[in-house]
Each structure stands twice: as C-alpha cells, then as structure tokens.
Scaffold this motif. Structure first.
Motif, PDB file in Angstrom:
ATOM      1  N   UNK A 253     -16.373  -0.889  -0.489  1.00 43.22           N
ATOM      2  CA  UNK A 253     -15.419  -0.205  -0.954  1.00 43.22           C
ATOM      3  C   UNK A 253     -15.479   1.019  -0.044  1.00 43.22           C
ATOM      4  N   UNK A 254     -14.300   1.115   0.535  1.00 51.58           N
ATOM      5  CA  UNK A 254     -14.010   2.335   1.122  1.00 51.58           C
ATOM      6  C   UNK A 254     -13.759   3.550   0.439  1.00 51.58           C
ATOM      7  N   UNK A 255     -14.795   4.447   0.729  1.00 51.89           N
ATOM      8  CA  UNK A 255     -14.844   5.771  -0.156  1.00 51.89           C
ATOM      9  C   UNK A 255     -14.186   7.057   0.624  1.00 51.89           C
ATOM     10  N   UNK A 256     -14.283   7.036   1.847  1.00 53.07           N
ATOM     11  CA  UNK A 256     -14.250   8.144   2.607  1.00 53.07           C
ATOM     12  C   UNK A 256     -13.484   7.933   3.933  1.00 53.07           C
ATOM     13  N   UNK A 257     -12.533   8.762   4.211  1.00 51.71           N
ATOM     14  CA  UNK A 257     -11.723   8.138   5.589  1.00 51.71           C
ATOM     15  C   UNK A 257     -12.025   9.783   6.419  1.00 51.71           C
ATOM     16  N   UNK A 258     -12.888   9.415   7.407  1.00 51.17           N
ATOM     17  CA  UNK A 258     -12.906  10.948   8.271  1.00 51.17           C
ATOM     18  C   UNK A 258     -12.134  10.907   9.463  1.00 51.17           C
ATOM     19  N   UNK A 259     -11.530  11.825   9.978  1.00 49.37           N
ATOM     20  CA  UNK A 259     -10.599  11.956  11.122  1.00 49.37           C
ATOM     21  C   UNK A 259     -11.323  12.812  12.062  1.00 49.37           C
ATOM     22  N   UNK A 260     -11.759  12.569  13.287  1.00 51.73           N
ATOM     23  CA  UNK A 260     -12.152  13.468  14.404  1.00 51.73           C
ATOM     24  C   UNK A 260     -11.324  14.526  14.728  1.00 51.73           C
ATOM     25  N   UNK A 261     -10.011  14.260  14.993  1.00 51.98           N
ATOM     26  CA  UNK A 261      -9.015  15.070  15.586  1.00 51.98           C
ATOM     27  C   UNK A 261      -7.667  14.415  15.283  1.00 51.98           C
ATOM     28  N   UNK A 262      -6.641  15.254  15.697  1.00 54.71           N
ATOM     29  CA  UNK A 262      -5.279  14.682  15.269  1.00 54.71           C
ATOM     30  C   UNK A 262      -4.411  14.125  16.518  1.00 54.71           C
ATOM     31  N   UNK A 263      -5.000  13.921  17.430  1.00 58.07           N
ATOM     32  CA  UNK A 263      -4.203  12.967  18.582  1.00 58.07           C
ATOM     33  C   UNK A 263      -3.970  11.523  18.086  1.00 58.07           C
ATOM     34  N   UNK A 264      -2.859  11.115  18.248  1.00 59.10           N
ATOM     35  CA  UNK A 264      -2.161   9.853  17.666  1.00 59.10           C
ATOM     36  C   UNK A 264      -3.127   8.815  17.722  1.00 59.10           C
ATOM     37  N   UNK A 265      -3.584   8.418  19.013  1.00 59.96           N
ATOM     38  CA  UNK A 265      -4.233   7.197  19.101  1.00 59.96           C
ATOM     39  C   UNK A 265      -5.449   7.116  18.482  1.00 59.96           C
ATOM     40  N   UNK A 266      -6.069   8.296  17.407  1.00 61.52           N
ATOM     41  CA  UNK A 266      -7.157   8.160  16.601  1.00 61.52           C
ATOM     42  C   UNK A 266      -6.557   8.017  15.252  1.00 61.52           C
ATOM     43  N   UNK A 267      -5.540   8.125  14.786  1.00 64.23           N
ATOM     44  CA  UNK A 267      -5.060   8.053  13.409  1.00 64.23           C
ATOM     45  C   UNK A 267      -3.822   7.413  13.243  1.00 64.23           C
ATOM     46  N   UNK A 268      -3.415   6.385  14.339  1.00 68.32           N
ATOM     47  CA  UNK A 268      -1.936   5.753  14.275  1.00 68.32           C
ATOM     48  C   UNK A 268      -1.934   4.960  12.985  1.00 68.32           C
ATOM     49  N   UNK A 269      -3.076   4.498  12.358  1.00 67.64           N
ATOM     50  CA  UNK A 269      -2.633   3.543  11.344  1.00 67.64           C
ATOM     51  C   UNK A 269      -3.403   4.073  10.018  1.00 67.64           C
ATOM     52  N   UNK A 270      -3.454   5.389   9.899  1.00 67.21           N
ATOM     53  CA  UNK A 270      -3.814   6.024   8.873  1.00 67.21           C
ATOM     54  C   UNK A 270      -3.230   5.657   7.497  1.00 67.21           C
ATOM     55  N   UNK A 271      -1.765   5.743   7.603  1.00 65.83           N
ATOM     56  CA  UNK A 271      -1.160   5.634   6.286  1.00 65.83           C
ATOM     57  C   UNK A 271      -1.703   4.068   5.827  1.00 65.83           C
ATOM     58  N   UNK A 272      -1.688   3.157   6.729  1.00 63.54           N
ATOM     59  CA  UNK A 272      -1.928   1.728   6.053  1.00 63.54           C
ATOM     60  C   UNK A 272      -3.437   1.871   5.617  1.00 63.54           C
ATOM     61  N   UNK A 273      -4.303   2.575   6.379  1.00 62.45           N
ATOM     62  CA  UNK A 273      -5.643   2.376   5.710  1.00 62.45           C
ATOM     63  C   UNK A 273      -5.965   3.261   4.476  1.00 62.45           C
ATOM     64  N   UNK A 274      -4.898   4.267   4.204  1.00 63.26           N
ATOM     65  CA  UNK A 274      -4.966   4.904   2.926  1.00 63.26           C
ATOM     66  C   UNK A 274      -4.427   4.095   2.042  1.00 63.26           C
ATOM     67  N   UNK A 275      -3.397   3.490   2.230  1.00 60.61           N
ATOM     68  CA  UNK A 275      -2.695   2.405   1.300  1.00 60.61           C
ATOM     69  C   UNK A 275      -3.536   1.307   0.823  1.00 60.61           C
ATOM     70  N   UNK A 276      -4.374   0.769   1.691  1.00 65.09           N
ATOM     71  CA  UNK A 276      -5.061  -0.314   1.528  1.00 65.09           C
ATOM     72  C   UNK A 276      -6.296   0.203   0.665  1.00 65.09           C
ATOM     73  N   UNK A 277      -6.677   1.471   0.553  1.00 73.25           N
ATOM     74  CA  UNK A 277      -7.967   2.005   0.029  1.00 73.25           C
ATOM     75  C   UNK A 277      -7.596   3.037  -0.876  1.00 73.25           C
ATOM     76  N   UNK A 278      -6.964   2.660  -2.166  1.00 73.12           N
ATOM     77  CA  UNK A 278      -6.751   3.860  -3.092  1.00 73.12           C
ATOM     78  C   UNK A 278      -7.667   4.568  -3.678  1.00 73.12           C
ATOM     79  N   UNK A 279      -9.067   4.223  -3.114  1.00 68.28           N
ATOM     80  CA  UNK A 279      -9.998   4.938  -3.831  1.00 68.28           C
ATOM     81  C   UNK A 279     -10.524   6.248  -2.813  1.00 68.28           C
ATOM     82  N   UNK A 280     -10.360   5.873  -1.574  1.00 69.74           N
ATOM     83  CA  UNK A 280     -10.667   6.753  -0.472  1.00 69.74           C
ATOM     84  C   UNK A 280     -10.391   8.113  -0.430  1.00 69.74           C
ATOM     85  N   UNK A 281     -10.966   9.080  -0.075  1.00 73.28           N
ATOM     86  CA  UNK A 281     -10.268  10.336   0.148  1.00 73.28           C
ATOM     87  C   UNK A 281     -10.488  10.553   1.558  1.00 73.28           C
ATOM     88  N   UNK A 282      -9.417  11.159   2.267  1.00 72.10           N
ATOM     89  CA  UNK A 282      -9.496  11.407   3.739  1.00 72.10           C
ATOM     90  C   UNK A 282      -9.578  12.807   3.842  1.00 72.10           C
TER      91      UNK A 282
END
Length: 289
Positions: free
Chosen positions: A135-164
């Motif tokens: 169960x993905x509970x937390x999503x951590x981002x190191x920095x906001x360059x696109x290559x590091x969070x390009x698929x953030x929306x899909x990961x969030x949508x697939x993991x409704x319990x996770x806080x980013x």
C-alpha cells in the motif's frame, strides 16, 4: 545493479570539469592562467583529450581531487554492486536521451510503502506494488525537474491513500510542503528529510533507516563520482552534500536520480568534488569561501 543491468556513470571527465568551472565562475582563459598552461591545452582536455598531467593541473585549480578525477577519466572506478534486499527497489526509465531513477521502499511486515520520484513512467513501480501486495502511503519528490516527476499524476491516481510531499521552496504542484529536519514513520522505517538545495533552490534528500542498509534518496544533489550541476548555487550544493549526505553512516546507500547506486564510504573516497575527505591540499585552487 538492482535493475539487472549495469548503469553507466552519469558524468564523464568533461562533464565534471565543466560543472566545477561553471560553479566557480572560472573562464577557460582564467583556468589556463591559473594552471599555467595554454588556452589551447585546456580546450583540448575539455574536448576529451586524455592528458593526465594536464587533467591533474586543472583539478587542483578547480578544487577537485586529482587522483579521483584521473581514475574516472581512465574508467578505473565504478561503485561496488548493491545487491537486492527486502524492502527496496530501484526503477530506471528512459526520459528523452537519458535515463532517470525512481525508488520504492516498504516495511516487509506492514507492507506500507513510500516512493521517491516517479521517473518517466511509474508503471514498473505500480507493477511491483501489486506483485508484493503493498500500500503506497507516501510519495516524496526530491525536486521539481520534469524528469523526476513526469508521471506523478498517474502515481497519485493509482494510489488514493498516498500523500505527496515536496519542497516548501519549489512547490508549484500542490504537494504538501516539507523542509529540512522533518521526520516520518512508515511501519518500522524512519524517514528524515535533508535539505540539499544547490542543484535546485529547494532540493530535498530523504534518509531512511530500518531496512538491511540505511538509504539516502538524493535526487540530483549527488551522483556516483559526481554531483548535479549547480551553476547558481555551487557552494551551497557542495556544503549540503558535504555536511548532510557525506556525514551519514558510511554504509548508507546513495540513491541518485541518475546513474548507479553508490555508498557514502565510496563517495568520500572517490568523488572528485570532495577532496577534503581525501587529505589532498587545494591551496592552488579557487577559494571556496
């Protein structure tokens, strides 16, 4: 590597020299003068010429460890392999003409998981989450360059319990803001946030304890044998890497945004950007004050 294949080092000799030169605002002409060589000689090295004596001269001027730089130039160093262990996975995806890394950690007992960046696609991560019943509970981002969070929306949508979560400084995405010193509990794991700005204004790293080995997710703050480009905040990047990452326990696995895994012990010994750990004088170099 954990990906099943050897990942090349992120930076070669020329990349390292140019990152240091830009970070210290040293022109080619000034570099030549300080090294007591010709501009043509400097340009030859910056175009890939393998002159080891000259490379060492340039290293001293740029406050780089000369022997470590020569080892990298000659392909004589690569970090030791990190073998797979429970609760940790690395994902390397293609983004344009490069690859980018993302990571997942989890408590093997509670099955609670946290992700670190997404890479260009989070599908391999989602597949592993399904495979292990996590169960993905937390999503951590190191920095906001696109290559590091390009698929953030899909990961969030697939993991409704996770806080980013992301940097309180660079946070245009609606992430929950966090900063240096904040801690989280994930089952039996402890996650501590380290401010490692320099590559970006609010870059974050994440130190994780509770698995077989301690881990630090560094994004682009640090690479195996190099570090992220930081032309506007180079001294800040060096200081944060030196004081907040390379002072962690020596067996800490360094998990960078690009390139292979390494450890604190190996980077202290082999990363040319940190000669202070190798007792090499830098009196001839450019002041770092």
């Amino acid at each position: 590597m954990l990906t099943g294949q050897k990942i090349g080092l992120e930076d070669a000799l020329v990349d390292i020299l140019n990152k240091a030169r830009r970070g210290l605002s040293v022109s080619v002409e000034e570099l030549a003068e300080r090294a007591d060589v010709s501009v043509d000689q400097v340009n030859q090295v910056l175009q890939g010429a393998m002159d080891l004596v000259l490379i060492k001269k340039l290293a001293y001027v740029l406050n780089l460890h000369p022997d470590s730089l020569v080892d990298l130039a000659q392909d004589n160093w690569y970090p030791n392999e990190v073998k797979s262990f429970p609760g940790f996975a690395m994902f390397t995806t293609v983004f344009g003409d490069m690859t980018v890394n993302a990571y997942l950690v989890w408590d093997p007992v509670t099955k609670e998981a946290a992700s670190f960046d997404t890479g260009s696609s989070c599908e391999p991560m989602l597949a592993l989450i399904r495979e292990h019943g996590l169960t993905l509970k937390r999503i951590f981002i190191t920095h906001t360059h696109l290559d590091h969070l390009a698929d953030l929306d899909r990961l969030q949508d697939a993991s409704p319990e996770a806080i980013s979560y992301g940097s309180a400084v660079e946070n245009p995405l609606g992430l929950r803001p966090v900063s240096h010193g904040v801690g989280f509990v994930l089952g039996s794991l402890l996650i501590r946030i380290l401010g490692t700005s320099g590559h970006t204004p609010g870059g974050l790293s994440y130190f994780i304890e509770g698995l077989t080995h301690p881990l630090v997710m560094v994004g682009d703050a640090l690479f195996a044998g190099s570090m992220g480009g930081a032309a506007y905040a180079y001294q800040e990047a060096l200081k944060n890497n030196r004081e907040r990452v390379l002072t962690l326990p020596e067996n800490t696995i360094i998990c960078p945004g690009h390139g292979p895994l390494s450890t604190v012990a190996q980077e202290r010994l082999h990363n040319p950007f940190f000669p202070e750990f190798k007792s090499i004088p830098t009196q001839r170099g450019v002041s770092q004050s």
